[in-house]
Design a protein around this motif. Sequence first.
Motif, PDB file in Angstrom:
ATOM      1  N   GLY A 111      42.855 -29.119 -19.781  1.00  0.00           N
ATOM      2  CA  GLY A 111      41.414 -29.692 -20.048  1.00  0.00           C
ATOM      3  C   GLY A 111      41.096 -30.092 -21.358  1.00  0.00           C
ATOM      4  N   GLN A 112      39.791 -30.278 -21.743  1.00  0.00           N
ATOM      5  CA  GLN A 112      39.614 -30.808 -22.971  1.00  0.00           C
ATOM      6  C   GLN A 112      39.142 -29.781 -24.119  1.00  0.00           C
ATOM      7  OE1 GLN A 112      36.570 -33.630 -21.535  1.00  0.00           O
ATOM      8  NE2 GLN A 112      37.423 -35.197 -22.609  1.00  0.00           N
ATOM      9  N   ARG A 113      38.396 -28.813 -23.959  1.00  0.00           N
ATOM     10  CA  ARG A 113      37.692 -28.053 -24.988  1.00  0.00           C
ATOM     11  C   ARG A 113      37.636 -26.785 -24.306  1.00  0.00           C
ATOM     12  NH1 ARG A 113      33.570 -32.250 -28.058  1.00  0.00           N
ATOM     13  NH2 ARG A 113      35.120 -33.306 -29.098  1.00  0.00           N
ATOM     14  N   ALA A 114      38.462 -25.751 -24.685  1.00  0.00           N
ATOM     15  CA  ALA A 114      38.499 -24.246 -23.968  1.00  0.00           C
ATOM     16  C   ALA A 114      37.393 -23.538 -24.813  1.00  0.00           C
ATOM     17  CB  ALA A 114      39.740 -23.719 -24.161  1.00  0.00           C
ATOM     18  N   SER A 115      36.758 -22.765 -24.244  1.00  0.00           N
ATOM     19  CA  SER A 115      35.834 -21.706 -24.850  1.00  0.00           C
ATOM     20  C   SER A 115      36.631 -20.520 -25.437  1.00  0.00           C
ATOM     21  CB  SER A 115      35.005 -21.157 -24.085  1.00  0.00           C
ATOM     22  OG  SER A 115      34.242 -21.843 -23.091  1.00  0.00           O
ATOM     23  N   GLY A 116      37.906 -20.576 -25.424  1.00  0.00           N
ATOM     24  CA  GLY A 116      38.616 -19.391 -26.144  1.00  0.00           C
ATOM     25  C   GLY A 116      38.477 -17.929 -25.952  1.00  0.00           C
ATOM     26  N   LEU A 117      38.115 -17.739 -24.814  1.00  0.00           N
ATOM     27  CA  LEU A 117      38.107 -16.485 -24.121  1.00  0.00           C
ATOM     28  C   LEU A 117      38.939 -16.064 -23.102  1.00  0.00           C
ATOM     29  CD1 LEU A 117      36.315 -13.679 -23.859  1.00  0.00           C
ATOM     30  CD2 LEU A 117      34.828 -14.780 -22.327  1.00  0.00           C
ATOM     31  N   ALA A 118      39.758 -15.018 -23.344  1.00  0.00           N
ATOM     32  CA  ALA A 118      40.520 -14.481 -22.426  1.00  0.00           C
ATOM     33  C   ALA A 118      40.402 -13.077 -22.039  1.00  0.00           C
ATOM     34  CB  ALA A 118      42.010 -14.502 -23.087  1.00  0.00           C
ATOM     35  N   TYR A 119      40.858 -12.606 -20.956  1.00  0.00           N
ATOM     36  CA  TYR A 119      40.732 -11.243 -20.321  1.00  0.00           C
ATOM     37  C   TYR A 119      42.076 -10.944 -19.516  1.00  0.00           C
ATOM     38  CZ  TYR A 119      39.751  -7.642 -16.852  1.00  0.00           C
ATOM     39  OH  TYR A 119      39.794  -6.385 -16.116  1.00  0.00           O
ATOM     40  N   LEU A 120      42.575  -9.537 -19.559  1.00  0.00           N
ATOM     41  CA  LEU A 120      43.505  -9.006 -19.151  1.00  0.00           C
ATOM     42  C   LEU A 120      43.263  -7.707 -18.746  1.00  0.00           C
ATOM     43  CD1 LEU A 120      46.398  -8.873 -18.225  1.00  0.00           C
ATOM     44  CD2 LEU A 120      47.054  -8.084 -20.686  1.00  0.00           C
ATOM     45  N   GLY A 121      43.315  -7.218 -17.440  1.00  0.00           N
ATOM     46  CA  GLY A 121      43.198  -5.920 -17.031  1.00  0.00           C
ATOM     47  C   GLY A 121      43.163  -5.799 -15.657  1.00  0.00           C
ATOM     48  N   THR A 122      42.803  -4.565 -14.862  1.00  0.00           N
ATOM     49  CA  THR A 122      42.798  -4.136 -13.694  1.00  0.00           C
ATOM     50  C   THR A 122      41.686  -4.035 -13.088  1.00  0.00           C
ATOM     51  OG1 THR A 122      42.970  -1.958 -14.087  1.00  0.00           O
ATOM     52  CG2 THR A 122      44.891  -2.999 -14.365  1.00  0.00           C
ATOM     53  N   PRO A 123      41.603  -3.636 -11.802  1.00  0.00           N
ATOM     54  CA  PRO A 123      40.129  -3.274 -11.209  1.00  0.00           C
ATOM     55  C   PRO A 123      39.374  -2.163 -11.838  1.00  0.00           C
ATOM     56  CG  PRO A 123      41.615  -3.761  -9.418  1.00  0.00           C
ATOM     57  CD  PRO A 123      42.355  -3.883 -10.680  1.00  0.00           C
ATOM     58  N   THR A 124      40.209  -1.248 -12.428  1.00  0.00           N
ATOM     59  CA  THR A 124      39.537  -0.226 -13.127  1.00  0.00           C
ATOM     60  C   THR A 124      39.075  -0.529 -14.726  1.00  0.00           C
ATOM     61  OG1 THR A 124      41.619   0.838 -13.763  1.00  0.00           O
ATOM     62  CG2 THR A 124      40.527   1.414 -11.719  1.00  0.00           C
ATOM     63  N   GLY A 125      39.363  -1.693 -15.112  1.00  0.00           N
ATOM     64  CA  GLY A 125      38.973  -1.995 -16.562  1.00  0.00           C
ATOM     65  C   GLY A 125      40.011  -2.653 -17.372  1.00  0.00           C
ATOM     66  N   GLY A 126      39.576  -3.352 -18.390  1.00  0.00           N
ATOM     67  CA  GLY A 126      40.574  -4.209 -19.188  1.00  0.00           C
ATOM     68  C   GLY A 126      39.806  -4.711 -20.391  1.00  0.00           C
ATOM     69  N   LEU A 127      40.462  -5.599 -21.237  1.00  0.00           N
ATOM     70  CA  LEU A 127      40.144  -6.312 -22.362  1.00  0.00           C
ATOM     71  C   LEU A 127      39.903  -7.633 -22.367  1.00  0.00           C
ATOM     72  CD1 LEU A 127      39.923  -5.110 -25.502  1.00  0.00           C
ATOM     73  CD2 LEU A 127      42.393  -6.069 -25.525  1.00  0.00           C
ATOM     74  N   SER A 128      38.958  -8.052 -23.349  1.00  0.00           N
ATOM     75  CA  SER A 128      38.889  -9.635 -23.647  1.00  0.00           C
ATOM     76  C   SER A 128      38.704  -9.844 -24.938  1.00  0.00           C
ATOM     77  CB  SER A 128      37.541 -10.370 -22.835  1.00  0.00           C
ATOM     78  OG  SER A 128      36.472  -9.934 -23.476  1.00  0.00           O
ATOM     79  N   LEU A 129      39.435 -11.117 -25.274  1.00  0.00           N
ATOM     80  CA  LEU A 129      39.490 -11.489 -26.606  1.00  0.00           C
ATOM     81  C   LEU A 129      38.942 -12.785 -26.877  1.00  0.00           C
ATOM     82  CD1 LEU A 129      42.972 -10.325 -28.027  1.00  0.00           C
ATOM     83  CD2 LEU A 129      40.753  -9.096 -28.374  1.00  0.00           C
ATOM     84  N   GLY A 130      37.771 -13.099 -27.719  1.00  0.00           N
ATOM     85  CA  GLY A 130      37.326 -14.384 -27.574  1.00  0.00           C
ATOM     86  C   GLY A 130      37.132 -15.001 -29.247  1.00  0.00           C
ATOM     87  N   LEU A 131      37.386 -16.135 -29.393  1.00  0.00           N
ATOM     88  CA  LEU A 131      37.326 -16.559 -30.727  1.00  0.00           C
ATOM     89  C   LEU A 131      36.368 -17.756 -30.759  1.00  0.00           C
ATOM     90  CD1 LEU A 131      38.596 -16.916 -33.582  1.00  0.00           C
ATOM     91  CD2 LEU A 131      40.051 -18.738 -32.727  1.00  0.00           C
ATOM     92  N   ARG A 132      35.219 -17.600 -31.643  1.00  0.00           N
ATOM     93  CA  ARG A 132      34.388 -18.289 -32.063  1.00  0.00           C
ATOM     94  C   ARG A 132      34.739 -19.651 -32.587  1.00  0.00           C
ATOM     95  NH1 ARG A 132      28.742 -17.966 -35.640  1.00  0.00           N
ATOM     96  NH2 ARG A 132      27.451 -19.246 -34.391  1.00  0.00           N
ATOM     97  N   HIS A 133      34.034 -20.703 -32.113  1.00  0.00           N
ATOM     98  CA  HIS A 133      34.405 -22.066 -32.351  1.00  0.00           C
ATOM     99  C   HIS A 133      35.985 -22.404 -32.246  1.00  0.00           C
ATOM    100  CE1 HIS A 133      30.727 -22.061 -34.361  1.00  0.00           C
ATOM    101  NE2 HIS A 133      30.875 -21.461 -35.229  1.00  0.00           N
ATOM    102  N   PHE A 134      36.577 -21.970 -31.111  1.00  0.00           N
ATOM    103  CA  PHE A 134      37.869 -21.823 -30.614  1.00  0.00           C
ATOM    104  C   PHE A 134      38.514 -23.445 -30.924  1.00  0.00           C
ATOM    105  CE2 PHE A 134      41.218 -22.262 -27.512  1.00  0.00           C
ATOM    106  CZ  PHE A 134      42.038 -21.172 -27.997  1.00  0.00           C
TER     107      PHE A 134
END
Length: 905
Positions: free
Chosen positions: A373-396
């Motif tokens: 794509g062109q411009r990603a928001s810069g947010l990613a998630y990894l986890g399971t149905p019982t929870g997980g973690l996301s990391l996001g960079l502003r002005h990615f």
Amino acid sequence: MQKQFQVSRRDFVKNTLLVSTAGSLVSNQVLASERQNKNLVPATEGASLHWLSGQAPSTLQGTTWGIPWPKGLVKRETPLAVLQNDTVQNSQTWPLAFWPDGSIKWSAFAIGAQEKLAENWRVKIGQKPQAGKLQVKESQDIIVIDTGKLRCEIAKKGNVIIKSLFHAQQKLVAQNGKLVLQVQNQADGDWAESTQLQGFESTIQKVQIENQGSVRALIKVEGIHQNPQGKQLLPFVLRLYFYENSDSIRAIHSFVYDADENHDFIKGIGFSFDTLLKDTALYNRHIRFVGQNGGVFAEAIQGLSGLRRNPGKDVTQSQFEGKSVSSLPQNIQDLLKYIPAFGDYTLFQGSCDGFDIQKRTKSGYGWIQSASGQRASGLAYLGTPTGGLSLGLRHFWQSYPAQIDIRQAQTDIAQMTLWFWAPKASAMDLRFYHDGMGQLTFEEQREGLDITYEDYEPEFGRPYGTARTSEFFIQTYTATPTHETLSKLSEEIENPPRLMVLSEQFIQARVFGNAISLPNTSTEKHKAIEEQLAFYFNYYQRQIEERRWYGFWNYGDVMHTYDNDRHVWRYDVGGFAWDNSELSTDLWLWYYFLRTGNKDVFAMAEAMTRHTGEVDVHHIGRFSPLGSRHNVQHWGCSAKQLRISTAANRRFYYYLTADERIGDLMREQINGDKTLREVVPGRKIGQKPPQNDPDKKLVSMSFGTDWGALASAWLTEWERTGNEQIKNKLLNSMRTIATQPKGFFHGEGIMEIATGKFAPQPVDKISVSHLSAVFGLTEICFELIDLVDMPEFKTAWLKYCELYNGTDEEQKAYLGKNFKLNLAQGHARLTAFAAYHLKDTKLAQRAWDEFYKGEGGFKKTSTKLTPINPPLVLRPIQEGEVSTNAVAQWGLSAMQCLAYIGNQL
């Protein structure tokens, strides 16, 4: 003629108007009651708030903002409560600055996470705030923060910063959060020798609880990156912000570049977590990336859809939504081992116009192109149905190259790394861009300056000591977030919900030089100025996009001068390229925001403040804390000056947001006078260091760009802390400038570093520069006169304001000589200030005449846009009749003339 209204501090407190019969000047600084704003709280009762975006967010992870108060109104012990729809909220407050009488000038407020927020918010004076329940516990080895939705354990030594991270149900989601750095020994493409890559990790040197309350806590981590051999590079400061009831951590990461740019090439810098996936089937492990316009890329590590054997709609739909798949048909279960598990994913934003997503099964095997794509928001998630973690960079995408990696998600412990500089990109190459071209002597360097406008001197164009700040977010989940949740979160990361006071509050509080007026279209001339102000802002906002002024080291700045022949900005011509705050571009944007409250103006000013305060300034080393003049490279110019690093450009963002990193940057500036002893800013023009000063107690300093910058730093430190030594240096310097035989017209002097006192100048030593007042001196003097009762300083400054654009006869009568200098249009605001304080309508008319005559600026403004299309240029563009210097000074002059003498237009 209209009667004059002068607004005193006492009158603002009483929220009334005082009619003066001493003249016929009317300030445009009208009170909100005259605007019949139903939502405005009277000054004596508190302050009205609004959401910067124009509407209340549906959810909030917590926010902090600043409010100015009129002098004498709010004491240290005065309770202040935050109300939503007249209901007291959990909040905390602390002072940011004080008036000379000890009352609070600026206070910060914080509220925690909430849902279903209202539009109507305000702060009430005299009402007790509601306390929150955020908890912070400190022991010898760790600090534990519990927001109610998240528990975080921060280590106080070692290489791991975030030791453990738990979500609301007390499940361990992630651990071993640390900074990572990759460095190679040569630039990409220089293959004369083999390339060697070294890995570094964060090493903690100091951890402190910088701000602690019942709603907000801030942990400051200081350290440096170290490799296994003990080599250390890039000192850093990482601030972690926690809010009550929030399952998110806001992080501000700043590093200072202390490497050898000829041998240490930064290949990647980021933050990494171990994410726990143990006891979860591979097909119940999920990754998410948010791309452009909120679009979400969603996959399971082991996909169950699209197989030759169909497991059924219930299974595939559950997997697609990230819900638990508890059982599989036997024919799928028996063959599950043959379905590949993709444990590694990478989102790479290589430019502002393109990203791609790739995946592979594991290390040692090939990558598969998955999406682009062109411009990603810069947010990613990894986890399971019982929870997980996301990391996001502003002005990615704006600060490309950026990257997010997920590794080994097919194992019990996966790694997530948010890269501020992407390892997939070429390594940072910060070497100077030319070999000096034979400029070895002073004379040759002056000749070079004459042709390319670049001040060059060997070893002065190094990036050593420059810095960079990134803002990122860490969030925990108790279940796989929906696509809509992640899409909305990515927007909140990019544009965090902010509470802000109305523009009237700045006027009532008489802050920032009392030089703010509300937009006014009551006459054709007023309307024309407002439209031109809007045009200039909109034009530069469009130029950022058209010219792609993006990138890790560039985002936030604009260019200095246009090249009409090539139809490009002069990006490659010496001192005509990056602007680096030249002639107060930062101030233009901030004053425009103060009067309009426009969210787009705030965003542009915020990005510029982050950039110019970090990248354009040397924070360590021989040039610290000076900034670099405009150049092809932000640090490339050999003119190192306080006029670039000035705290005057940072104060707005600090007081509006209470941002602690900006507070650090301003504090760096208070001892800039010591550096000026060794790095004389005017060394190629005439300013010389003091003679006969073996103990280095004196410094040569201009009354304009040098002292103006120091005065802004000293004033800010004094009002933030009450520091008596800094206060005395400021007042001594003001008094000894004022008592010079001809005040500011001497241009420069020898100052005693310990006391701030200037030695007297000979009466006939007159030196006036057109640049003295256009780097923040004007605005800081406006503020000092309103703040400090020192008649001699006021007299000296008003005389300078009155005579800079004065007639030959007026100048000669006072100085014994006359001068004609550039930038008369920009200096019209000085004339306006003098007219306002002297109650001189004739002088007010002269100010408007100077403004419209346009000497040294725009003789005739224009909103004309000329489209230029391929193949003449690379992509369609629009050219306007602009110059960044002229736009900044025209804008400041227009706004400040409107504020002081708007009725005389």
